[in-house]
Design a protein around this motif. Structure first.
Motif, PDB file in Angstrom:
ATOM      1  N   THR A 130      31.946  10.246  60.998  1.00 12.13           N
ATOM      2  CA  THR A 130      30.540  10.191  60.590  1.00 12.13           C
ATOM      3  C   THR A 130      30.303   9.053  59.605  1.00 12.13           C
ATOM      4  OG1 THR A 130      30.637  12.590  60.664  1.00 12.13           O
ATOM      5  CG2 THR A 130      28.639  11.629  59.763  1.00 12.13           C
ATOM      6  N   GLY A 131      29.237   8.291  59.833  1.00 12.78           N
ATOM      7  CA  GLY A 131      28.829   7.266  58.865  1.00 12.78           C
ATOM      8  C   GLY A 131      29.671   6.006  58.902  1.00 12.78           C
ATOM      9  N   GLU A 132      30.519   5.847  59.902  1.00  8.67           N
ATOM     10  CA  GLU A 132      31.329   4.635  59.975  1.00  8.67           C
ATOM     11  C   GLU A 132      30.694   3.661  60.949  1.00  8.67           C
ATOM     12  OE1 GLU A 132      35.956   5.378  59.217  1.00  8.67           O
ATOM     13  OE2 GLU A 132      35.459   4.639  61.205  1.00  8.67           O
ATOM     14  N   GLY A 133      30.911   2.366  60.745  1.00  4.57           N
ATOM     15  CA  GLY A 133      30.333   1.358  61.633  1.00  4.57           C
ATOM     16  C   GLY A 133      30.819   1.530  63.066  1.00  4.57           C
ATOM     17  N   ILE A 134      29.973   1.103  64.020  1.00  4.33           N
ATOM     18  CA  ILE A 134      30.323   1.270  65.441  1.00  4.33           C
ATOM     19  C   ILE A 134      31.577   0.485  65.779  1.00  4.33           C
ATOM     20  CG2 ILE A 134      29.520   0.932  67.821  1.00  4.33           C
ATOM     21  CD1 ILE A 134      26.661   1.030  66.721  1.00  4.33           C
ATOM     22  N   LEU A 135      31.652  -0.747  65.239  1.00  3.15           N
ATOM     23  CA  LEU A 135      32.778  -1.629  65.553  1.00  3.15           C
ATOM     24  C   LEU A 135      34.080  -1.016  65.054  1.00  3.15           C
ATOM     25  CD1 LEU A 135      33.515  -4.423  66.713  1.00  3.15           C
ATOM     26  CD2 LEU A 135      33.466  -5.271  64.372  1.00  3.15           C
ATOM     27  N   ARG A 136      34.051  -0.526  63.799  1.00  2.00           N
ATOM     28  CA  ARG A 136      35.265   0.030  63.217  1.00  2.00           C
ATOM     29  C   ARG A 136      35.723   1.274  63.979  1.00  2.00           C
ATOM     30  NH1 ARG A 136      37.050   0.723  56.909  1.00  2.00           N
ATOM     31  NH2 ARG A 136      38.835   2.002  57.374  1.00  2.00           N
ATOM     32  N   THR A 137      34.725   2.116  64.359  1.00  3.22           N
ATOM     33  CA  THR A 137      35.065   3.316  65.122  1.00  3.22           C
ATOM     34  C   THR A 137      35.708   2.926  66.445  1.00  3.22           C
ATOM     35  OG1 THR A 137      33.093   4.295  64.165  1.00  3.22           O
ATOM     36  CG2 THR A 137      34.118   5.499  65.957  1.00  3.22           C
ATOM     37  N   ALA A 138      35.083   1.951  67.144  1.00  8.13           N
ATOM     38  CA  ALA A 138      35.593   1.556  68.460  1.00  8.13           C
ATOM     39  C   ALA A 138      37.009   0.989  68.325  1.00  8.13           C
ATOM     40  CB  ALA A 138      34.664   0.525  69.076  1.00  8.13           C
ATOM     41  N   LEU A 139      37.206   0.112  67.327  1.00  6.81           N
ATOM     42  CA  LEU A 139      38.521  -0.502  67.130  1.00  6.81           C
ATOM     43  C   LEU A 139      39.577   0.557  66.818  1.00  6.81           C
ATOM     44  CD1 LEU A 139      37.800  -3.782  65.136  1.00  6.81           C
ATOM     45  CD2 LEU A 139      38.672  -3.542  67.457  1.00  6.81           C
ATOM     46  N   SER A 140      39.209   1.497  65.927  1.00  5.78           N
ATOM     47  CA  SER A 140      40.178   2.531  65.557  1.00  5.78           C
ATOM     48  C   SER A 140      40.545   3.386  66.755  1.00  5.78           C
ATOM     49  CB  SER A 140      39.632   3.445  64.472  1.00  5.78           C
ATOM     50  OG  SER A 140      39.067   2.708  63.460  1.00  5.78           O
ATOM     51  N   GLN A 141      39.507   3.727  67.562  1.00  7.84           N
ATOM     52  CA  GLN A 141      39.801   4.580  68.713  1.00  7.84           C
ATOM     53  C   GLN A 141      40.725   3.872  69.698  1.00  7.84           C
ATOM     54  OE1 GLN A 141      35.901   5.793  69.865  1.00  7.84           O
ATOM     55  NE2 GLN A 141      35.946   7.619  68.568  1.00  7.84           N
ATOM     56  N   THR A 142      40.467   2.566  69.913  1.00  5.59           N
ATOM     57  CA  THR A 142      41.336   1.799  70.820  1.00  5.59           C
ATOM     58  C   THR A 142      42.750   1.775  70.265  1.00  5.59           C
ATOM     59  OG1 THR A 142      39.429   0.373  70.988  1.00  5.59           O
ATOM     60  CG2 THR A 142      41.393  -0.329  72.160  1.00  5.59           C
ATOM     61  N   TYR A 143      42.845   1.571  68.954  1.00  3.18           N
ATOM     62  CA  TYR A 143      44.165   1.503  68.325  1.00  3.18           C
ATOM     63  C   TYR A 143      44.940   2.801  68.545  1.00  3.18           C
ATOM     64  CZ  TYR A 143      47.760   1.409  64.729  1.00  3.18           C
ATOM     65  OH  TYR A 143      48.957   1.480  64.079  1.00  3.18           O
ATOM     66  N   TYR A 144      44.263   3.932  68.320  1.00  2.00           N
ATOM     67  CA  TYR A 144      44.963   5.208  68.457  1.00  2.00           C
ATOM     68  C   TYR A 144      45.375   5.475  69.901  1.00  2.00           C
ATOM     69  CZ  TYR A 144      44.512   6.386  63.637  1.00  2.00           C
ATOM     70  OH  TYR A 144      44.658   6.373  62.284  1.00  2.00           O
ATOM     71  N   ARG A 145      44.520   5.000  70.846  1.00  2.00           N
ATOM     72  CA  ARG A 145      44.873   5.168  72.254  1.00  2.00           C
ATOM     73  C   ARG A 145      46.149   4.370  72.551  1.00  2.00           C
ATOM     74  NH1 ARG A 145      39.664   4.050  74.922  1.00  2.00           N
ATOM     75  NH2 ARG A 145      38.857   5.609  73.486  1.00  2.00           N
ATOM     76  N   LEU A 146      46.192   3.165  72.014  1.00  2.00           N
ATOM     77  CA  LEU A 146      47.342   2.276  72.201  1.00  2.00           C
ATOM     78  C   LEU A 146      48.601   2.892  71.589  1.00  2.00           C
ATOM     79  CD1 LEU A 146      47.154  -0.753  73.242  1.00  2.00           C
ATOM     80  CD2 LEU A 146      47.631  -1.387  70.894  1.00  2.00           C
ATOM     81  N   ARG A 148      49.198   5.999  70.889  1.00  2.00           N
ATOM     82  CA  ARG A 148      49.646   7.192  71.602  1.00  2.00           C
ATOM     83  C   ARG A 148      50.495   6.795  72.806  1.00  2.00           C
ATOM     84  NH1 ARG A 148      44.585  10.050  72.288  1.00  2.00           N
ATOM     85  NH2 ARG A 148      44.437   9.697  70.064  1.00  2.00           N
ATOM     86  N   HIS A 149      50.113   5.672  73.410  1.00  2.00           N
ATOM     87  CA  HIS A 149      50.821   5.200  74.584  1.00  2.00           C
ATOM     88  C   HIS A 149      52.199   4.653  74.221  1.00  2.00           C
ATOM     89  CE1 HIS A 149      50.802   3.938  78.724  1.00  2.00           C
ATOM     90  NE2 HIS A 149      51.278   2.771  78.358  1.00  2.00           N
ATOM     91  N   PHE A 150      52.278   3.967  73.082  1.00  2.00           N
ATOM     92  CA  PHE A 150      53.496   3.222  72.753  1.00  2.00           C
ATOM     93  C   PHE A 150      54.465   3.949  71.840  1.00  2.00           C
ATOM     94  CE2 PHE A 150      51.205  -0.645  74.116  1.00  2.00           C
ATOM     95  CZ  PHE A 150      52.182  -1.124  74.960  1.00  2.00           C
ATOM     96  N   MET A 151      53.945   4.846  71.000  1.00  2.00           N
ATOM     97  CA  MET A 151      54.826   5.382  69.962  1.00  2.00           C
ATOM     98  C   MET A 151      55.564   6.617  70.408  1.00  2.00           C
ATOM     99  SD  MET A 151      53.558   5.383  66.184  1.00  2.00           S
ATOM    100  CE  MET A 151      52.688   4.079  65.425  1.00  2.00           C
ATOM    101  N   ASP A 152      56.694   6.834  69.782  1.00  2.00           N
ATOM    102  CA  ASP A 152      57.490   8.018  70.119  1.00  2.00           C
ATOM    103  C   ASP A 152      56.996   9.246  69.362  1.00  2.00           C
ATOM    104  OD1 ASP A 152      59.000   6.317  71.637  1.00  2.00           O
ATOM    105  OD2 ASP A 152      60.339   5.832  69.986  1.00  2.00           O
ATOM    106  N   VAL A 153      56.225   9.045  68.309  1.00  2.00           N
ATOM    107  CA  VAL A 153      55.690  10.186  67.572  1.00  2.00           C
ATOM    108  C   VAL A 153      54.178  10.247  67.794  1.00  2.00           C
ATOM    109  CG1 VAL A 153      57.398  10.221  65.739  1.00  2.00           C
ATOM    110  CG2 VAL A 153      55.410   8.759  65.513  1.00  2.00           C
ATOM    111  N   GLU A 154      53.613  11.434  67.625  1.00  2.00           N
ATOM    112  CA  GLU A 154      52.186  11.574  67.878  1.00  2.00           C
ATOM    113  C   GLU A 154      51.387  11.287  66.618  1.00  2.00           C
ATOM    114  OE1 GLU A 154      49.082  14.683  69.912  1.00  2.00           O
ATOM    115  OE2 GLU A 154      50.842  15.422  68.893  1.00  2.00           O
TER     116      GLU A 154
END
Ligand code: UDP
Ligand code: MG
Length: 329
Positions: A130-146, A148-154
């Motif tokens: 809530t209350g975060e910029g659209i760009l930052r939210t989008a970037l963070s979500q992409t990062y977490y998706r990435l 999740r794909h690459f890391m051995d820990v969740e």
């Protein structure tokens, strides 16, 4: 009111870097959240080499209240080091880690203690965006998706450092000696029964965030690299596929020459192949370099931080006036 047994001692660990504008308001809010629970508690502040009046504030708070303790670093060592120092300081059976800027609402602590009372070793308060910029939210979500794909820990989006750890979870964290500490990964790596609940994101009460775009990017890269060796594996896979396609292309050219006679192939293909391969080699070298750098860093076995003073050491060391004038500008 919660159902926390009074025998449970709770420690609250708070890393602070240049938080003098907000630290007093934070302390008030924390006390008014902790006192009604009726549990014994201590507050462990870690001053991460602030160059404002944070250290003096902490000193005053700890002088006035025996439940408040503090450690101060000789310079800024980063939040991860500050949290580690706090975990070393904490004596409680349950340890809550939280930020000093009131972005982690202290009124959630009773709920965390209650869940801990139900037997959970890690209780995560997970924020929404809530209350975060659209760009930052989008970037963070992409990062977490990435990630999740690459890391051995969740690693979960929004599950940051605001969490409660049981004594044995703290023990597990403290037993990890690495100097490159990506705490989100470490918390997940130690395992144990974990529960999380969501709260609405709050903006910082005062002062400024220390996480600019560049620092966030570096933090992201650190996280990706420090938790697995998959980027190296990726480099090997890419190399192998390239080798195969190069062999295939060579076979095709030779076949062409045998069937249709010799023809001069365009130099563009050559250049493209050389430049493409060069790029991949450079990138791979970079990845290897990052790991070698990390090995070098770990091999030095330096302490994670240097302590300037603690609440126990402070009275025996009178403040040098001159240095004070320089530091608290
Ligand atoms: N912090 C710290 N050392 C640093 C940077 C931050 O101890 O080098 C502390 C800071 O005082 C705060 C917490 O870590 O209590 C979170 O920092 P900040 O609010 O700047 O991060 P954000 O909330 O923007 O992610
Ligand atoms: Mg913050």
């Amino acid at each position: 009111m919660t159902t926390v047994p009074a025998s449970v001692v709770t420690s609250v660990v708070v890393p602070c870097f240049n938080e003098s504008e907000v630290i007093e308001a934070f302390h008030e809010a924390l006390l008014s959240a902790l006192e009604p629970t009726g549990t014994a508690f201590e507050i462990c502040y870690v001053d991460d080499g602030s160059n404002d009046r944070t250290r003096l504030h902490l000193k005053e708070l700890s002088a006035a209240d025996p439940r408040v303790r503090y450690t101060s670093f000789s310079r800024n060592f980063g939040k991860e080091a500050a949290m580690l120092a706090g975990l070393h300081m904490a004596k409680g059976d349950a340890v809550v880690l939280m930020d000093a800027d009131l972005q982690h609402p202290p009124e959630l602590i009773p709920r965390m203690l209650e869940l801990h009372g139900h037997g959970y070793d890690q209780v995560i308060a997970q924020r929404d965006r809530t209350g975060e910029g659209i760009l930052r939210t989008a970037l963070s979500q992409t990062y977490y998706r990435l990630v999740r794909h690459f890391m051995d820990v969740e690693v979960i989006d929004g599950a940051g450092d605001f969490r409660l750890l049981s004594r044995r979870a703290v023990g597990a964290i403290l037993s990890l000696p690495e100097s490159n500490r990506f705490s989100k990964g470490l918390f997940s790596w130690i395992g144990f029964d974990t529960v999380s609940f969501t709260y609405t994101n709050v903006q910082r009460a005062a002062g400024r965030s220390k996480w600019g775009g560049r620092r966030l990017l570096n933090y992201g890269i650190d996280g990706l690299l420090s938790f697995n060796s998959r980027p190296l594996r990726l480099a090997i896979h890419t190399g192998l596929w390239l080798l195969l396609s190069a062999l295939g292309y060579a076979a095709w050219t030779i076949g062409n020459a045998v069937i249709h006679g010799i023809e001069t192939p365009g130099y563009a293909t050559l250049i493209a192949a050389i430049v493409g391969l060069g790029g991949i080699q450079l990138a791979t070298l970079g990845v290897i370099g990052e790991y070698v750098g990390r090995i070098y860093h770990e091999a030095k076995r330096r302490p994670h931080y240097v302590i300037r003073e603690t609440d126990e050491s402070a009275p025996s060391q009178p403040e040098p006036q001159v240095r004070e004038a320089v530091w608290s500008k």
